[in-house]
Design an enzyme around this catalytic site. Structure first.
Site, PDB file in Angstrom:
ATOM      1  N   ASP A 149       0.732  -1.172   0.071  1.00 21.84           N
ATOM      2  CA  ASP A 149      -0.145  -0.041  -0.046  1.00 21.84           C
ATOM      3  C   ASP A 149       0.979   1.306   0.065  1.00 21.84           C
ATOM      4  OD1 ASP A 149      -2.346   1.630   0.371  1.00 21.84           O
ATOM      5  OD2 ASP A 149      -3.308   0.037   1.574  1.00 21.84           O
ATOM      6  N   ASP A 169      -2.674   4.795  -2.520  1.00 28.31           N
ATOM      7  CA  ASP A 169      -3.843   5.382  -1.819  1.00 28.31           C
ATOM      8  C   ASP A 169      -4.278   6.869  -2.329  1.00 28.31           C
ATOM      9  OD1 ASP A 169      -5.528   5.382   1.177  1.00 28.31           O
ATOM     10  OD2 ASP A 169      -4.351   6.881   1.213  1.00 28.31           O
ATOM     11  N   GLU A 221      -6.096   4.153  -5.930  1.00 24.67           N
ATOM     12  CA  GLU A 221      -7.532   4.494  -5.286  1.00 24.67           C
ATOM     13  C   GLU A 221      -7.748   5.815  -5.881  1.00 24.67           C
ATOM     14  OE1 GLU A 221      -9.672   4.562  -0.842  1.00 24.67           O
ATOM     15  OE2 GLU A 221      -7.862   5.542  -1.256  1.00 24.67           O
ATOM     16  N   HIS A 278     -11.385  -2.158   3.410  1.00 25.17           N
ATOM     17  CA  HIS A 278     -11.371  -1.937   5.004  1.00 25.17           C
ATOM     18  C   HIS A 278     -11.894  -0.628   5.404  1.00 25.17           C
ATOM     19  CE1 HIS A 278      -8.213   0.359   2.511  1.00 25.17           C
ATOM     20  NE2 HIS A 278      -8.236   0.933   3.804  1.00 25.17           N
ATOM     21  N   ASP A 279     -12.698   0.223   3.915  1.00 27.65           N
ATOM     22  CA  ASP A 279     -13.293   1.407   4.462  1.00 27.65           C
ATOM     23  C   ASP A 279     -14.708   1.243   4.128  1.00 27.65           C
ATOM     24  OD1 ASP A 279     -10.805   2.899   4.558  1.00 27.65           O
ATOM     25  OD2 ASP A 279     -10.731   3.258   2.475  1.00 27.65           O
TER      26      ASP A 279
HETATM   27  O1  ISL Z   1     -14.262   5.572   2.757  1.00 24.97           O
HETATM   28  C1  ISL Z   1     -14.200   6.503   2.347  1.00 24.97           C
HETATM   29  C2  ISL Z   1     -14.986   7.239   1.474  1.00 24.97           C
HETATM   30  O2  ISL Z   1     -16.254   7.927   2.453  1.00 24.97           O
HETATM   31  C3  ISL Z   1     -13.005   7.477   3.101  1.00 24.97           C
HETATM   32  O3  ISL Z   1     -13.310   7.245   4.558  1.00 24.97           O
HETATM   33  C4  ISL Z   1     -11.746   7.194   2.813  1.00 24.97           C
HETATM   34  O4  ISL Z   1     -11.090   7.837   3.599  1.00 24.97           O
HETATM   35  C5  ISL Z   1     -11.335   7.296   1.464  1.00 24.97           C
HETATM   36  O5  ISL Z   1     -12.105   6.317   0.677  1.00 24.97           O
HETATM   37  C6  ISL Z   1      -9.733   7.124   1.067  1.00 24.97           C
HETATM   38  O6  ISL Z   1      -9.136   6.160   1.741  1.00 24.97           O
HETATM   39  C7  ISL Z   1      -7.892   5.803   1.768  1.00 24.97           C
HETATM   40  O7  ISL Z   1      -7.151   6.991   2.361  1.00 24.97           O
HETATM   41  C8  ISL Z   1      -7.515   7.278   3.674  1.00 24.97           C
HETATM   42  C9  ISL Z   1      -7.507   6.303   4.576  1.00 24.97           C
HETATM   43  O8  ISL Z   1      -8.129   6.520   5.847  1.00 24.97           O
HETATM   44  C10 ISL Z   1      -8.392   4.758   4.125  1.00 24.97           C
HETATM   45  O9  ISL Z   1      -8.186   3.785   4.890  1.00 24.97           O
HETATM   46  C11 ISL Z   1      -7.647   4.656   2.690  1.00 24.97           C
HETATM   47  O10 ISL Z   1      -8.227   3.410   2.144  1.00 24.97           O
HETATM   48  C12 ISL Z   1      -6.278   8.321   4.225  1.00 24.97           C
HETATM   49  O11 ISL Z   1      -5.287   7.630   3.911  1.00 24.97           O
END
Ligand code: ISL
Ligand code: CA
Length: 553
Positions: free
Chosen positions: A98, A199, A254, A324-325
């Site tokens: 990641d 990310d 992402e 995980h989100d």
């Molecule tokens: O899920 C989401 C959309 O509502 C957000 O909470 C999420 O933060 C977004 O999708 C970005 O996610 C990524 O970056 C974030 C981290 O908290 C997430 O876990 C990650 O997948 C910040 O690094």
């Protein structure tokens, strides 16, 4: 369409903190993951995406990094990482790290330098601005609630943080920052990793001048100016030249707010940017996290079709319904109470039969469900805790907030992996960092290994089908019976081999239409016992899914 190993792969996502704890401290770790590699291998997933294990104060469970070349001690050591890579390669598996480089932790040495004075050489590694009228320089808000700008008393300026205050955004306009990132990436590739999940990578380029969202002065950028900025393609192409030349890696970016049109640019075969992106359209169909609304299947189907068509010629999709989100997919898109196994298997069928690389999130293959938390004290996630605090402050009723979180909190998908019907689901001998879901007695690896009808056995079979039938990988996607409000039906076609997929998204029996010129069908697999009923009467049982070969006249 070009054939590529990463198109033929199935990815298994590991949230390391929740996967397997080898030393009883309640946190999953690399040694735990290594112990379980054979399990993932047996599932026939060949790539693992490992969520961040770098050195981090863990304000956002590792998405806040303060040492990009180090492993957080809870997870293990760099030697454990070397062992993991070695053990994976022995098994013919590949590892995606990641890469979190839109921001660092505020405890990263760069930021500590940066905030120490306006003239420090690292000042320009981050995004510092003067305020306007006693507030930040624009109206941007953080993904985790509140203002995206934090005031620094020592140097009298604001810094940008699109996530928590402890996650300051890096300044990609600065070539030195980009060079640092490329060096970090090379470090991991040299160690043996096979690619990166990047990310929020479309946030690294912001619109110059950082205009307020909604400012009509920049129509080309759609009104949200912290994402998909004008230099994003340049940065990704530069990264490819600097890091990936001569290496056969896999990359997935992402991208909140990405559109099909942009995704064509990001994943176009000759553009040298990314292999695929995670888009959010399907994740945004059921309302905001704090006030969820029911899913509309027609909108869901239209969204899938739009992306399947959009990237069918030149580009590639990623396929996921949970990570995980997001909440657990069976709780969100299926029915985890009355049709748990049927709907979990139906969703698996969808994931394994679309065009694009499928991602399986740990525990999904068991039918793991939302956590069922009922009090705020059970949650750990920073986004969840902030949502709760802000909604309460805005006068929302506490029970309504808790109901919304029970549906949509990120912690729903972070409860420990359910290995066995024993204490703590076999995840740890200590106290797990987040409670185990009490349904582990029913949904766990050991029990499901021994049950031929389990969700786990279904995943094993579907993943094997997916990986062995080229039509399911490369075949053209053709929707059937588009306006059916309950059933999702489509063909996949390649070199005269045609597969027809039928999915009932409802709790009752539903009729479907056949493609017009059909002459014969040959059943491959499904989540109910095959019976002649379905064929003759064109009926699907609740959450039934069928995959079959067809011949057309
Ligand atoms: O899920 C989401 C959309 O509502 C957000 O909470 C999420 O933060 C977004 O999708 C970005 O996610 C990524 O970056 C974030 C981290 O908290 C997430 O876990 C990650 O997948 C910040 O690094
Ligand atoms: Ca541990």
């Amino acid at each position: 369409m070009k054939r590529k190993w990463w198109k033929e792969s199935v990815v298994y996502q590991v949230y390391p903190q929740s996967f397997m704890d080898s030393n009883g401290d309640g946190f999953g770790d690399l040694r735990g993951l290594i112990e379980k590699l054979d399990y993932i291998k047996e599932l026939d997933a060949n790539v693992i995406w490992l969520c961040p294990v770098y050195l981090s104060p863990k304000a956002d469970n590792g998405y806040d990094i303060c040492g990009y070349r180090d492993i957080s001690p809870e997870y293990g050591t760099l030697d454990d990482m070397r062992l993991l890579i070695e053990e994976m390669h022995k098994r013919n598996m590949k590892l995606l790290m990641d890469l979190v480089v839109n921001h660092t932790s505020d405890e990263h040495p760069w930021f500590i330098q940066s905030r120490s004075s306006r003239t420090n050489p690292y000042r320009d590694y981050y995004i510092w601005r003067d305020g306007k009228n006693g507030a930040g320089p624009n109206n941007w808000t953080s993904f985790f609630g509140g203002d995206a700008w934090a005031w620094d008393e020592h140097t009298n300026q604001y810094y940008l943080h699109l996530f928590s205050e402890k996650q300051p955004d890096l300044n990609w306009e600065n070539p030195a920052v980009r060079q640092e990132v490329y060096d970090i990436m090379k470090f991991w590739l040299d160690l043996g990793v096979d690619g990166f999940r990047m990310d929020v990578i479309n946030l690294i380029s912001k619109v110059p001048g950082l205009p307020s969202d909604g400012d009509p002065a920049h129509p080309a950028f759609g009104g949200r100016y912290f994402m998909n900025g004008p230099r994003i393609h340049e940065y990704l192409q530069e990264m490819n030249r600097a890091v990936f030349s001569g290496r056969n890696v896999m990359t997935v970016g992402e991208m909140p707010g990405v559109t099909v049109e942009l995704a064509k640019l990001y994943t176009g075969e000759d553009r040298g940017e990314l292999n695929m992106v995670f888009q959010f359209d399907l994740m945004e169909l059921d309302g905001p996290k704090i006030s969820p609304t029911p899913l509309n299947l027609q909108a869901f189907k239209d969204t899938v079709v739009k992306w399947q068509f959009g990237l069918s010629e030149n580009g590639w999709n990623s396929i996921y319904l949970g990570n995980h989100d997001q909440p657990r997919q069976v709780s969100r898109f299926g029915n985890d109470r009355d049709y748990h196994d049927e709907s979990a298997k139906m969703l698996c069928t969808l994931n394994m039969t679309l065009q694009g690389t499928p991602f399986v999130y740990y525990g999904e293959e068991l039918g793991m469900t939302n956590a069922g938390f009922t009090t705020i004290g059970q949650y750990r996630d920073i986004e969840t805790l902030n949502l709760y605090r802000d909604a309460l402050a805005n006068g929302k009723n506490e029970q309504e907030i808790l109901d919304a979180l029970a549906k949509r909190s990120r912690d729903n998908a972070r409860t420990p992996m359910q290995w066995a019907p024993v204490l703590n689901a076999g995840f740890t001998s200590g106290k797990p960092w987040l409670s185990v879901n009490p349904n582990y007695t029913k949904y766990n690896v050991e029990t499901e290994q021994n049950d031929p009808d389990s969700v786990l056995q279904y995943y094993k079979k579907m993943i094997r089908l997916r990986r062995s039938i080229p039509t399911l990988i490369y075949g053209k996607f053709v929707p059937v019976d588009c306006q059916n409000p309950y059933i999702f039906s489509y063909l996949r076609e390649l070199d005269g081999c045609i597969i027809w997929v039928l999915l009932n998204f409802s709790e009752s029996q539903q009729a479907y239409k056949s493609p017009e010129n059909i002459s014969n069908t040959f059943y491959i697999y499904g989540n109910y016992q095959a019976t002649p009923t379905a064929k003759i009467e064109n009926l699907l049982r609740p959450y039934e899914s069928i995959v079959q070969y067809v011949s057309l006249t």
